[in-house]
Design a protein around this motif. Structure first.
Motif, PDB file in Angstrom:
ATOM      1  N   VAL A 280      32.984  45.072  31.460  1.00  0.00           N
ATOM      2  CA  VAL A 280      32.244  44.719  32.683  1.00  0.00           C
ATOM      3  C   VAL A 280      33.008  45.208  33.908  1.00  0.00           C
ATOM      4  N   VAL A 281      34.334  45.048  33.889  1.00  0.00           N
ATOM      5  CA  VAL A 281      35.164  45.534  35.003  1.00  0.00           C
ATOM      6  C   VAL A 281      35.021  47.044  35.134  1.00  0.00           C
ATOM      7  N   ALA A 282      35.067  47.750  34.007  1.00  0.00           N
ATOM      8  CA  ALA A 282      34.928  49.207  34.033  1.00  0.00           C
ATOM      9  C   ALA A 282      33.567  49.620  34.581  1.00  0.00           C
ATOM     10  N   ALA A 283      32.522  48.807  34.278  1.00  0.00           N
ATOM     11  CA  ALA A 283      31.172  49.127  34.753  1.00  0.00           C
ATOM     12  C   ALA A 283      31.096  49.066  36.273  1.00  0.00           C
ATOM     13  N   ILE A 284      31.916  48.214  36.889  1.00  0.00           N
ATOM     14  CA  ILE A 284      31.929  48.128  38.354  1.00  0.00           C
ATOM     15  C   ILE A 284      32.345  49.466  38.965  1.00  0.00           C
ATOM     16  N   PHE A 285      33.197  50.189  38.244  1.00  0.00           N
ATOM     17  CA  PHE A 285      33.709  51.465  38.741  1.00  0.00           C
ATOM     18  C   PHE A 285      32.996  52.669  38.130  1.00  0.00           C
ATOM     19  N   GLY A 286      31.802  52.420  37.592  1.00  0.00           N
ATOM     20  CA  GLY A 286      30.955  53.532  37.170  1.00  0.00           C
ATOM     21  C   GLY A 286      30.787  53.737  35.688  1.00  0.00           C
ATOM     22  N   ALA A 287      31.517  53.008  34.850  1.00  0.00           N
ATOM     23  CA  ALA A 287      31.359  53.165  33.401  1.00  0.00           C
ATOM     24  C   ALA A 287      29.978  52.662  32.979  1.00  0.00           C
ATOM     25  N   GLU A 288      29.535  53.103  31.818  1.00  0.00           N
ATOM     26  CA  GLU A 288      28.213  52.693  31.322  1.00  0.00           C
ATOM     27  C   GLU A 288      28.202  51.200  31.012  1.00  0.00           C
ATOM     28  N   ARG A 289      27.170  50.524  31.449  1.00  0.00           N
ATOM     29  CA  ARG A 289      27.038  49.076  31.215  1.00  0.00           C
ATOM     30  C   ARG A 289      26.483  48.844  29.817  1.00  0.00           C
ATOM     31  N   GLN A 290      27.127  47.984  29.066  1.00  0.00           N
ATOM     32  CA  GLN A 290      26.680  47.682  27.714  1.00  0.00           C
ATOM     33  C   GLN A 290      25.539  46.666  27.734  1.00  0.00           C
ATOM     34  N   LEU A 291      24.489  46.939  26.950  1.00  0.00           N
ATOM     35  CA  LEU A 291      23.327  46.057  26.932  1.00  0.00           C
ATOM     36  C   LEU A 291      23.651  44.670  26.397  1.00  0.00           C
ATOM     37  N   ASP A 292      24.654  44.577  25.511  1.00  0.00           N
ATOM     38  CA  ASP A 292      24.991  43.275  24.924  1.00  0.00           C
ATOM     39  C   ASP A 292      26.153  42.616  25.651  1.00  0.00           C
ATOM     40  N   GLY A 293      26.478  43.107  26.850  1.00  0.00           N
ATOM     41  CA  GLY A 293      27.573  42.533  27.614  1.00  0.00           C
ATOM     42  C   GLY A 293      27.139  41.304  28.395  1.00  0.00           C
ATOM     43  N   PRO A 294      28.109  40.586  28.982  1.00  0.00           N
ATOM     44  CA  PRO A 294      27.789  39.382  29.763  1.00  0.00           C
ATOM     45  C   PRO A 294      26.942  39.710  30.986  1.00  0.00           C
ATOM     46  N   VAL A 295      26.071  38.789  31.352  1.00  0.00           N
ATOM     47  CA  VAL A 295      25.279  38.913  32.580  1.00  0.00           C
ATOM     48  C   VAL A 295      25.364  37.603  33.343  1.00  0.00           C
ATOM     49  N   SER A 296      25.211  37.684  34.646  1.00  0.00           N
ATOM     50  CA  SER A 296      25.214  36.500  35.493  1.00  0.00           C
ATOM     51  C   SER A 296      23.779  36.059  35.761  1.00  0.00           C
ATOM     52  N   VAL A 297      23.649  35.049  36.604  1.00  0.00           N
ATOM     53  CA  VAL A 297      22.325  34.617  37.043  1.00  0.00           C
ATOM     54  C   VAL A 297      21.584  35.789  37.684  1.00  0.00           C
ATOM     55  N   VAL A 298      22.323  36.596  38.454  1.00  0.00           N
ATOM     56  CA  VAL A 298      21.730  37.760  39.120  1.00  0.00           C
ATOM     57  C   VAL A 298      21.203  38.761  38.097  1.00  0.00           C
ATOM     58  N   GLY A 299      22.046  39.099  37.120  1.00  0.00           N
ATOM     59  CA  GLY A 299      21.645  40.089  36.113  1.00  0.00           C
ATOM     60  C   GLY A 299      20.510  39.604  35.242  1.00  0.00           C
ATOM     61  N   MET A 384      35.503  31.016  37.621  1.00  0.00           N
ATOM     62  CA  MET A 384      35.037  31.544  38.899  1.00  0.00           C
ATOM     63  C   MET A 384      35.331  33.030  39.016  1.00  0.00           C
ATOM     64  N   GLY A 385      36.513  33.438  38.542  1.00  0.00           N
ATOM     65  CA  GLY A 385      36.873  34.857  38.603  1.00  0.00           C
ATOM     66  C   GLY A 385      35.975  35.710  37.732  1.00  0.00           C
ATOM     67  N   VAL A 386      35.756  35.255  36.493  1.00  0.00           N
ATOM     68  CA  VAL A 386      34.887  35.999  35.583  1.00  0.00           C
ATOM     69  C   VAL A 386      33.462  36.034  36.127  1.00  0.00           C
ATOM     70  N   GLY A 387      33.005  34.890  36.656  1.00  0.00           N
ATOM     71  CA  GLY A 387      31.670  34.844  37.239  1.00  0.00           C
ATOM     72  C   GLY A 387      31.509  35.831  38.374  1.00  0.00           C
ATOM     73  N   ALA A 388      32.525  35.931  39.234  1.00  0.00           N
ATOM     74  CA  ALA A 388      32.469  36.875  40.359  1.00  0.00           C
ATOM     75  C   ALA A 388      32.424  38.313  39.865  1.00  0.00           C
ATOM     76  N   ILE A 389      33.215  38.618  38.832  1.00  0.00           N
ATOM     77  CA  ILE A 389      33.245  39.978  38.280  1.00  0.00           C
ATOM     78  C   ILE A 389      31.874  40.364  37.727  1.00  0.00           C
ATOM     79  N   VAL A 390      31.261  39.448  36.962  1.00  0.00           N
ATOM     80  CA  VAL A 390      29.974  39.747  36.345  1.00  0.00           C
ATOM     81  C   VAL A 390      28.881  39.888  37.409  1.00  0.00           C
ATOM     82  N   ILE A 391      28.932  39.042  38.432  1.00  0.00           N
ATOM     83  CA  ILE A 391      27.940  39.140  39.512  1.00  0.00           C
ATOM     84  C   ILE A 391      28.061  40.484  40.229  1.00  0.00           C
ATOM     85  N   ILE A 392      29.300  40.900  40.523  1.00  0.00           N
ATOM     86  CA  ILE A 392      29.504  42.200  41.185  1.00  0.00           C
ATOM     87  C   ILE A 392      28.957  43.326  40.321  1.00  0.00           C
ATOM     88  N   ALA A 393      29.240  43.264  39.018  1.00  0.00           N
ATOM     89  CA  ALA A 393      28.729  44.301  38.107  1.00  0.00           C
ATOM     90  C   ALA A 393      27.208  44.302  38.076  1.00  0.00           C
TER      91      ALA A 393
END
Length: 403
Positions: A280-299, A384-393
């Motif tokens: 998920v962190v890598a996806a923030i910087f342009g890596a491909e987002r995995q369909l089975d990865g974590p999502v937030s309320v936003v995602g 909170m940190g993980v939640g923020a990361i996933v929301i940003i992604a």
């Protein structure tokens, strides 16, 4: 675009209702056992509005990422008034405290299974034993070759299957006496028989008939992008019916079976959750987002919007049910401030006092939560940190299930 936005808002509302029902599970059980509930809120942060009815304040807060049910004396660090002490949670029997702590989790499970039951009797649930028999969707001509782009060249005529009398709805169960389990098996068999005659066993209107077809020769691209000769008869598959609808009584067992499957997937997903965070962190910087990865309320809301945009309502509600299963089992993690952490403390008190009785000692009373504060604060910070990361992604590189 309007339907997408509606879907996003609707799924967000579904999440808010899920949170409210989770907290209501705590609220209802606490009130049932005579505990005092001071506040019942959905959301965190600044209060949007609230009202007081009886001894409880109800309301909504600005950030819809959770909620809380403030029960007097939930821990021994919670200051209570003299009037509240008889109704304080810490002064109630251990089993009542556990039931109250499980109230939200049980509510999530009820919501999830109710949604799945509704699907079972309306649009259906995934069929555990779908009929994959090759069923003819339509017949047509065979393109002589395939372009480098992957498109098929133009063709004319009825094609070998149409010329041999195959019709839409025909069920092809065998080729040259070899049983076929699926359209994929038929395709593979035919592709290996260019310019040969294949005898198909077809079921039409409940009757078996034999149909001989001369397989055409065609040029198709292989995995390396090179043309090679294959067989083709000019037939496409009818859509597979992978869902099954049940009657009101039959749906109970079907819902239970499918719920067990979803629970298994949820538990495996929770176990794999930490390992997916780097992706998920890598996806923030342009890596491909995995369909089975974590999502937030936003995602999750964005995915809900995509499903509504395509009128895929069964999948929309199935995702909402899955969310409730996830929240239920995530809250069982035995670390404070989650419900499971509080349950672990109550059970610890019970086991501790059991051994104290064996030694002839009196019960030691509620556990000292101040000793757990470093764990509580640390785990809350991680959440909170993980939640923020996933929301940003989910904002910069959201999951798109339809590309």
């Amino acid at each position: 675009m309007m339907s997408y936005s509606f879907g996003v808002l609707l799924f967000g509302l579904g999440i808010a209702v899920t949170i409210a029902l989770h907290e209501w599970g705590h609220f209802a059980t606490a009130r049932f056992f005579g505990m005092k509930v001071r506040r019942f809120f959905v959301g965190f942060g600044p209060t949007v509005f609230s009202f007081k009815r009886g001894e409880t304040e109800y309301g909504f807060k600005l950030i819809p990422l959770g909620g809380f049910c403030d029960i007097a004396g939930m821990t021994n660090q919670d200051e209570v008034t003299e009037d509240e002490k008889p109704r304080a949670m810490v002064n109630k029997p251990w089993w009542q405290r556990v039931i109250v702590l499980l109230g939200g989790i049980i509510m999530n499970l009820i919501v999830a299974t109710t949604v799945l039951y509704g699907l079972a009797v309306t649009s259906g649930l995934p069929d555990p034993n779908p009929d994959t028999t090759a069923v003819v969707g339509q017949t047509g001509c065979v393109a002589p070759a395939q372009k480098p782009t992957g498109e098929l060249e133009a063709c004319t005529g009825v094609g070998p299957a149409g010329g041999a009398g195959l019709k839409a709805g025909d069920r092809i169960i065998a080729a040259d006496g070899n049983n076929l389990e699926s359209f994929a098996e038929l395709r593979e068999y035919v592709m290996a028989k260019p310019d040969e005659t294949v005898s198909l066993t077809v079921v039409r209107d409940g009757q078996e008939i034999m149909t001989d077809i001369v397989v055409a020769s065609a040029q198709r691209l292989n995995e390396k992008g090179e043309l090679h000769t294959v067989g083709a008869i000019g037939v496409t598959s009818a859509p597979l019916d992978l869902f099954k609808t049940y009657g009101p009584v039959e749906a109970i067992g079907a819902t239970a079976n499918f719920s067990a499957t979803v629970v298994g997937d949820t538990l495996r997903g929770l176990a794999a959750f930490p390992a997916k965070i780097p992706g998920v962190v890598a996806a923030i910087f342009g890596a491909e987002r995995q369909l089975d990865g974590p999502v937030s309320v936003v995602g999750a809301s964005r995915v809900g919007g995509e499903l509504v945009e395509r009128s895929m309502w069964p999948m929309f509600f199935m995702m909402l049910a899955s969310l409730n299963f996830f929240l239920a089992f995530f809250n069982l993690v035995p670390l404070p401030p989650l419900d499971g952490g509080h349950i672990a403390v109550v059970l610890y008190e019970k086991v501790r006092d059991f051994f104290r009785r064996l030694r002839g000692l009196a019960p030691a009373g509620p556990a000292d939560y101040s000793k757990l504060m470093p764990i509580t604060i640390g785990f809350a910070a991680i959440l909170m940190g993980v939640g923020a990361i996933v929301i940003i992604a989910d904002v910069v590189n959201p999951i798109r299930i339809f590309g």
